[in-house]
Design an enzyme around this catalytic site. Sequence first.
Site, mmCIF file in Angstrom:
data_model
loop_
_atom_site.group_PDB
_atom_site.id
_atom_site.type_symbol
_atom_site.label_atom_id
_atom_site.label_comp_id
_atom_site.label_asym_id
_atom_site.label_seq_id
_atom_site.Cartn_x
_atom_site.Cartn_y
_atom_site.Cartn_z
ATOM 1 N N GLN A 181 3.456 2.730 -2.965
ATOM 2 C CA GLN A 181 4.493 2.980 -3.979
ATOM 3 C C GLN A 181 4.722 1.743 -4.845
ATOM 4 O O GLN A 181 5.783 1.575 -5.436
ATOM 5 C CB GLN A 181 5.813 3.411 -3.318
ATOM 6 C CG GLN A 181 5.745 4.719 -2.561
ATOM 7 C CD GLN A 181 5.316 5.908 -3.435
ATOM 8 O OE1 GLN A 181 5.215 5.823 -4.658
ATOM 9 N NE2 GLN A 181 5.039 7.038 -2.788
ATOM 10 N N SER A 182 3.732 0.888 -4.912
ATOM 11 C CA SER A 182 3.910 -0.402 -5.575
ATOM 12 C C SER A 182 4.152 -0.262 -7.084
ATOM 13 O O SER A 182 3.565 0.593 -7.750
ATOM 14 C CB SER A 182 2.662 -1.243 -5.280
ATOM 15 O OG SER A 182 2.238 -1.947 -6.412
ATOM 16 N N ASN A 183 5.017 -1.108 -7.616
ATOM 17 C CA ASN A 183 5.246 -1.125 -9.064
ATOM 18 C C ASN A 183 4.012 -1.655 -9.796
ATOM 19 O O ASN A 183 3.718 -1.229 -10.917
ATOM 20 C CB ASN A 183 6.450 -2.011 -9.406
ATOM 21 C CG ASN A 183 7.755 -1.429 -8.881
ATOM 22 O OD1 ASN A 183 7.893 -0.226 -8.730
ATOM 23 N ND2 ASN A 183 8.718 -2.301 -8.580
#
Length: 305
Positions: free
Chosen positions: A56-58
């Site tokens: 779910q990394s930005n």
Amino acid sequence: MPTRLDKVVFRGLEVFVKRDDMFYLSGNKFRKLYWLVAKEPSFFSNNHLLSYGGIQSNAMLAIAQLANMKKVPFKYFTKQIDIKDNPKAFKTNYMLAKELGMHHVPLKDQEYNSLVETQDFHHVLPKGMTKWVGIPQGGATTDAEAGIQQLSQEINTWAQTISQEVTLFLPSGTGTTAFYVARHLDPSIQLYTIPCVGSQLYLQEQWKRLDTLSTLPLPQILNPRKKVAFGSLWKPLLQTYHELLATNIEFDLLYACLAWDTFFHAIENSQIDVSNRQIVYIHCGGVSGNPSQLDRYHRKWPPHP
Ligand SMILES: *Cc1c(COP(=O)(O)O)cnc(C)c1O
């Protein structure tokens, strides 16, 4: 074009917010990936972007946005992960990145760990791929300096237009942003950063990966009042989120809320002195992850009707 600074009031203090969240590639990821944003179209022809990290990394989403914009394929390596189809009314960073064409490649633990350790993509390259750019997790590379230098210069220029001295704060993950902001910041500006992903020691190790010189100006580290594992639920973060919403600017729950909680706690406990100084916060973006994090909070602590 410099991003603007908006004045807000938080717990009775005036704070200017540097609106880096307004970029298309959200927040500091635009700055960190600027070296790629600025490349000529020919650089991308027949090229591939590769990266790895959390699901779910930005940074993952920002690279997917960049790849989509530059029309270049993007492969993203992660650990083996169960991705539950999300029937809810919101999209996660992962869903948004997939919609932009990201190709997700789960690796065996051993392969993934060695990629993280060595930052060497050769072992995971698909057969026949000869032209590619490997971006380390979180965009943490020395290439990031160019875009972040620009951010510091914008702040330096702005600081000259106000009468007070400036105290700047921002959250750290890999610490890349804070590290290069410090290097190019006017020496009269105080800089604090809050480690949000690992300990103070982890942050200092990340900095050593970027540069071995010990004579550099480094940000001062402010530790959170409680050790919160990255991404875990902690009620004060949700409270800070709602307090911050009253400024009419949305901030992210994982980094920003921990940074504001820590910084204002340090002021209230006289750990730091900001009297007669103008506080500035660098908004590093990341609000696209809020719906899924809010959903987790609301399942744990249902909001009052
Ligand atoms: C990526 C990110 C950070 C951390 O940036 P680093 O350069 O890795 O320290 C902070 N805040 C937000 C919202 C981010 O997305």
